[in-house]
Design an enzyme around this catalytic site. Structure first.
Site, PDB file in Angstrom:
ATOM      1  N   ASP A   1     -13.632 -36.883 -16.268  1.00  0.00           N
ATOM      2  CA  ASP A   1     -14.700 -37.601 -15.558  1.00  0.00           C
ATOM      3  C   ASP A   1     -14.214 -38.976 -15.087  1.00  0.00           C
ATOM      4  O   ASP A   1     -13.315 -39.565 -15.690  1.00  0.00           O
ATOM      5  CB  ASP A   1     -15.904 -37.754 -16.498  1.00  0.00           C
ATOM      6  CG  ASP A   1     -17.164 -38.131 -15.746  1.00  0.00           C
ATOM      7  OD1 ASP A   1     -17.216 -37.938 -14.512  1.00  0.00           O
ATOM      8  OD2 ASP A   1     -18.112 -38.631 -16.392  1.00  0.00           O
TER       9      ASP A   1
ATOM     10  N   ARG B   1     -15.628 -43.195  -9.632  1.00  0.00           N
ATOM     11  CA  ARG B   1     -15.679 -44.622  -9.977  1.00  0.00           C
ATOM     12  C   ARG B   1     -14.306 -45.274  -9.838  1.00  0.00           C
ATOM     13  O   ARG B   1     -14.182 -46.409  -9.402  1.00  0.00           O
ATOM     14  CB  ARG B   1     -16.215 -44.801 -11.409  1.00  0.00           C
ATOM     15  CG  ARG B   1     -17.722 -44.793 -11.476  1.00  0.00           C
ATOM     16  CD  ARG B   1     -18.199 -44.600 -12.883  1.00  0.00           C
ATOM     17  NE  ARG B   1     -18.093 -43.191 -13.288  1.00  0.00           N
ATOM     18  CZ  ARG B   1     -18.321 -42.756 -14.512  1.00  0.00           C
ATOM     19  NH1 ARG B   1     -18.642 -43.602 -15.470  1.00  0.00           N
ATOM     20  NH2 ARG B   1     -18.234 -41.472 -14.781  1.00  0.00           N
TER      21      ARG B   1
ATOM     22  N   ARG C   1     -14.469 -41.358  -2.658  1.00  0.00           N
ATOM     23  CA  ARG C   1     -14.444 -40.613  -3.916  1.00  0.00           C
ATOM     24  C   ARG C   1     -13.347 -39.529  -3.916  1.00  0.00           C
ATOM     25  O   ARG C   1     -12.734 -39.251  -4.943  1.00  0.00           O
ATOM     26  CB  ARG C   1     -15.808 -39.946  -4.164  1.00  0.00           C
ATOM     27  CG  ARG C   1     -16.942 -40.928  -4.382  1.00  0.00           C
ATOM     28  CD  ARG C   1     -18.270 -40.202  -4.536  1.00  0.00           C
ATOM     29  NE  ARG C   1     -18.198 -39.198  -5.584  1.00  0.00           N
ATOM     30  CZ  ARG C   1     -18.334 -39.460  -6.890  1.00  0.00           C
ATOM     31  NH1 ARG C   1     -18.581 -40.694  -7.288  1.00  0.00           N
ATOM     32  NH2 ARG C   1     -18.237 -38.504  -7.760  1.00  0.00           N
TER      33      ARG C   1
ATOM     34  N   SER D   1     -18.711 -28.277 -12.247  1.00  0.00           N
ATOM     35  CA  SER D   1     -19.838 -27.724 -13.016  1.00  0.00           C
ATOM     36  C   SER D   1     -20.858 -27.053 -12.101  1.00  0.00           C
ATOM     37  O   SER D   1     -20.892 -27.300 -10.887  1.00  0.00           O
ATOM     38  CB  SER D   1     -20.515 -28.829 -13.830  1.00  0.00           C
ATOM     39  OG  SER D   1     -21.374 -29.595 -13.004  1.00  0.00           O
ATOM     40  N   THR D   2     -21.713 -26.245 -12.714  1.00  0.00           N
ATOM     41  CA  THR D   2     -22.785 -25.592 -11.943  1.00  0.00           C
ATOM     42  C   THR D   2     -23.745 -26.642 -11.373  1.00  0.00           C
ATOM     43  O   THR D   2     -24.471 -26.366 -10.423  1.00  0.00           O
ATOM     44  CB  THR D   2     -23.573 -24.593 -12.829  1.00  0.00           C
ATOM     45  OG1 THR D   2     -23.862 -25.224 -14.082  1.00  0.00           O
ATOM     46  CG2 THR D   2     -22.778 -23.327 -13.077  1.00  0.00           C
ATOM     47  N   GLU D   3     -23.744 -27.835 -11.960  1.00  0.00           N
ATOM     48  CA  GLU D   3     -24.618 -28.918 -11.464  1.00  0.00           C
ATOM     49  C   GLU D   3     -23.939 -29.737 -10.359  1.00  0.00           C
ATOM     50  O   GLU D   3     -24.604 -30.477  -9.634  1.00  0.00           O
ATOM     51  CB  GLU D   3     -25.015 -29.854 -12.614  1.00  0.00           C
ATOM     52  CG  GLU D   3     -26.027 -29.260 -13.588  1.00  0.00           C
ATOM     53  CD  GLU D   3     -25.453 -28.165 -14.475  1.00  0.00           C
ATOM     54  OE1 GLU D   3     -24.270 -28.263 -14.844  1.00  0.00           O
ATOM     55  OE2 GLU D   3     -26.180 -27.186 -14.770  1.00  0.00           O
ATOM     56  N   ASN D   4     -22.620 -29.608 -10.243  1.00  0.00           N
ATOM     57  CA  ASN D   4     -21.903 -30.390  -9.219  1.00  0.00           C
ATOM     58  C   ASN D   4     -22.235 -29.931  -7.790  1.00  0.00           C
ATOM     59  O   ASN D   4     -21.912 -30.634  -6.827  1.00  0.00           O
ATOM     60  CB  ASN D   4     -20.384 -30.365  -9.459  1.00  0.00           C
ATOM     61  CG  ASN D   4     -19.946 -31.181 -10.658  1.00  0.00           C
ATOM     62  OD1 ASN D   4     -18.966 -30.849 -11.328  1.00  0.00           O
ATOM     63  ND2 ASN D   4     -20.643 -32.261 -10.968  1.00  0.00           N
ATOM     64  N   TRP D   5     -22.926 -28.786  -7.654  1.00  0.00           N
ATOM     65  CA  TRP D   5     -23.376 -28.354  -6.319  1.00  0.00           C
ATOM     66  C   TRP D   5     -24.406 -29.314  -5.741  1.00  0.00           C
ATOM     67  O   TRP D   5     -24.720 -29.252  -4.554  1.00  0.00           O
ATOM     68  CB  TRP D   5     -23.985 -26.945  -6.381  1.00  0.00           C
ATOM     69  CG  TRP D   5     -22.995 -25.883  -6.757  1.00  0.00           C
ATOM     70  CD1 TRP D   5     -22.923 -25.233  -7.954  1.00  0.00           C
ATOM     71  CD2 TRP D   5     -21.936 -25.351  -5.947  1.00  0.00           C
ATOM     72  NE1 TRP D   5     -21.883 -24.325  -7.942  1.00  0.00           N
ATOM     73  CE2 TRP D   5     -21.264 -24.378  -6.712  1.00  0.00           C
ATOM     74  CE3 TRP D   5     -21.492 -25.599  -4.639  1.00  0.00           C
ATOM     75  CZ2 TRP D   5     -20.177 -23.652  -6.233  1.00  0.00           C
ATOM     76  CZ3 TRP D   5     -20.411 -24.880  -4.154  1.00  0.00           C
ATOM     77  CH2 TRP D   5     -19.763 -23.923  -4.949  1.00  0.00           C
TER      78      TRP D   5
ATOM     79  N   SER E   1     -22.667 -32.896 -20.872  1.00  0.00           N
ATOM     80  CA  SER E   1     -22.899 -32.410 -19.501  1.00  0.00           C
ATOM     81  C   SER E   1     -22.737 -30.891 -19.331  1.00  0.00           C
ATOM     82  O   SER E   1     -22.050 -30.433 -18.419  1.00  0.00           O
ATOM     83  CB  SER E   1     -21.983 -33.161 -18.511  1.00  0.00           C
ATOM     84  OG  SER E   1     -22.219 -34.547 -18.575  1.00  0.00           O
TER      85      SER E   1
HETATM   86  C1  IPE Z   1     -18.997 -33.325 -15.807  1.00  0.00           C
HETATM   87  O1  IPE Z   1     -18.938 -34.501 -15.076  1.00  0.00           O
HETATM   88  C2  IPE Z   1     -18.439 -32.184 -14.996  1.00  0.00           C
HETATM   89  C3  IPE Z   1     -16.998 -32.223 -14.731  1.00  0.00           C
HETATM   90  C4  IPE Z   1     -16.158 -33.090 -15.202  1.00  0.00           C
HETATM   91  C5  IPE Z   1     -16.508 -31.172 -13.882  1.00  0.00           C
HETATM   92  P1  IPE Z   1     -20.169 -35.019 -14.210  1.00  0.00           P
HETATM   93  O2  IPE Z   1     -19.737 -36.267 -13.557  1.00  0.00           O
HETATM   94  O3  IPE Z   1     -20.666 -33.935 -13.337  1.00  0.00           O
HETATM   95  O4  IPE Z   1     -21.269 -35.297 -15.344  1.00  0.00           O
HETATM   96  P2  IPE Z   1     -22.552 -36.232 -15.342  1.00  0.00           P
HETATM   97  O5  IPE Z   1     -23.323 -35.949 -14.100  1.00  0.00           O
HETATM   98  O6  IPE Z   1     -22.077 -37.640 -15.392  1.00  0.00           O
HETATM   99  O7  IPE Z   1     -23.285 -35.858 -16.607  1.00  0.00           O
HETATM  100  C1  IPE Z   2     -15.010 -36.006 -12.269  1.00  0.00           C
HETATM  101  O1  IPE Z   2     -15.188 -37.198 -11.609  1.00  0.00           O
HETATM  102  C2  IPE Z   2     -14.759 -34.827 -11.358  1.00  0.00           C
HETATM  103  C3  IPE Z   2     -15.937 -33.935 -11.180  1.00  0.00           C
HETATM  104  C4  IPE Z   2     -17.071 -34.020 -11.808  1.00  0.00           C
HETATM  105  C5  IPE Z   2     -15.795 -32.875 -10.219  1.00  0.00           C
HETATM  106  P1  IPE Z   2     -16.554 -37.590 -10.918  1.00  0.00           P
HETATM  107  O2  IPE Z   2     -16.547 -37.075  -9.530  1.00  0.00           O
HETATM  108  O3  IPE Z   2     -17.714 -37.150 -11.736  1.00  0.00           O
HETATM  109  O4  IPE Z   2     -16.464 -39.169 -10.902  1.00  0.00           O
HETATM  110  P2  IPE Z   2     -17.587 -40.199 -11.315  1.00  0.00           P
HETATM  111  O5  IPE Z   2     -18.085 -39.789 -12.669  1.00  0.00           O
HETATM  112  O6  IPE Z   2     -18.648 -40.109 -10.273  1.00  0.00           O
HETATM  113  O7  IPE Z   2     -16.898 -41.519 -11.341  1.00  0.00           O
HETATM  114 MG    MG Z   3     -18.785 -37.964 -13.207  1.00  0.00          MG
END
Ligand code: IPE
Ligand code: IPE
Ligand code: MG
Length: 248
Positions: free
Chosen positions: A24, A28, A37, A69-73, A200
């Site tokens: 993660d 950021r 990003r 993740s399934t929520e990243n959609w 998560s």
């Molecule tokens: C968890 O990170 C999923 C992955 C690293 C693929 P997220 O960035 O999606 O989690 P949240 O939204 O901060 O909980």
């Molecule tokens: C982790 O980094 C990668 C995925 C969840 C795909 P993020 O994209 O969640 O980065 P932050 O948490 O927004 O900084």
């Molecule tokens: Mg993240």
């Protein structure tokens, strides 16, 4: 104050068998550098390469990383497309080296719902390393633990309906074999980067007794030293699994 030499301190006979990582903080990390990003996601691939290498060298048997993740959609479409492209690019570029190092690549999650060329590229890579006996390296793509549990329940329900399974025969082992992680031991150590203290929707069933370790480093900053520190701190923990510490 000098930093301890974790590589020397780590006990080779007490390594975690299975390490899971929530990678993660890519976004950021990029934002702090006034970059998009997507720049962070690309930088994160270098951390992934180094982590795989270090784990294999140390003799870790199983490494599982959370990539999508399934929520990243819920994210903007252009970020999703970039991430998917990057994952396939990573697999395409790395597969020969993974294979040479006897690594067995697996994907956890519903990757078959990705674009057809991505599915084909992943399937080819999976076939290539399927017989390898080295470290098992799992990439969780379109993975969600609740989705995994629901799919397992549906699968077992269908077996019952077909008369192939009795409800009372469902025990923890039977249930675990209906998950994406079928055949894998539960993680011993779960690492999450970027200072977030949450799981998560990652491996909820499997982490019942996993040791959790949180790093404040963003994933693109994660390095060998931090991984070795996590392993060393894991080795200092007293894992009781609900029992009592062995009296010495
Ligand atoms: C968890 O990170 C999923 C992955 C690293 C693929 P997220 O960035 O999606 O989690 P949240 O939204 O901060 O909980
Ligand atoms: C982790 O980094 C990668 C995925 C969840 C795909 P993020 O994209 O969640 O980065 P932050 O948490 O927004 O900084
Ligand atoms: Mg993240």
């Amino acid at each position: 104050m000098t930093t301890p030499n974790y590589r020397q301190l780590i006990k080779k006979d007490k390594l975690p068998r299975h390490i899971a990582i929530i990678m993660d903080g890519n976004g950021r990390w990029a934002k702090r550098r006034f970059m998009p990003r997507t720049f962070g996601h690309r930088a994160g691939m270098s951390s992934l390469k180094q982590t795989v290498k270090t784990c294999a060298e140390l003799g870790i048997s199983y490494l599982t990383v959370f990539a999508f993740s399934t929520e990243n959609w819920k994210r903007p479409q252009d970020e999703i497309s970039y991430l998917m492209g990057l994952l396939v690019e990573y697999i395409d570029k790395e597969i020969d080296e993974l294979h040479q190092n006897h690594i067995h690549l697996q994907v956890l999650g519903d990757y078959r719902s990705l674009p057809v060329d991505s599915v084909q590229a992943i399937d080819l890579a999976l076939q290539k390393t399927a017989a390898n006996q080295g470290m098992v390296f799992n990439i969780a793509i379109n993975y969600g633990a609740r989705d995994e549990i629901i799919k397992a329940v549906q699968h077992l329900g269908a077996l019952i309906k077909q008369g192939q399974l009795e409800p009372e025969d469902i025990d923890e082992y039977c249930f675990s074999q209906a998950l994406y992680t079928k055949g894998l031991p539960d993680p011993d150590l779960l690492i999450r980067t970027a200072g977030e203290i949450r799981v998560s929707n990652f491996l909820l069933w499997q982490i019942a007794y996993t040791e959790l370790w949180f790093s404040s480093l963003m994933w693109p900053e994660f390095n060998q030293e931090e991984l070795l520190k996590a392993i060393w701190e894991f080795q200092q923990r007293d894992r009781r699994f609900g029992g009592l510490t062995q009296q010495k």
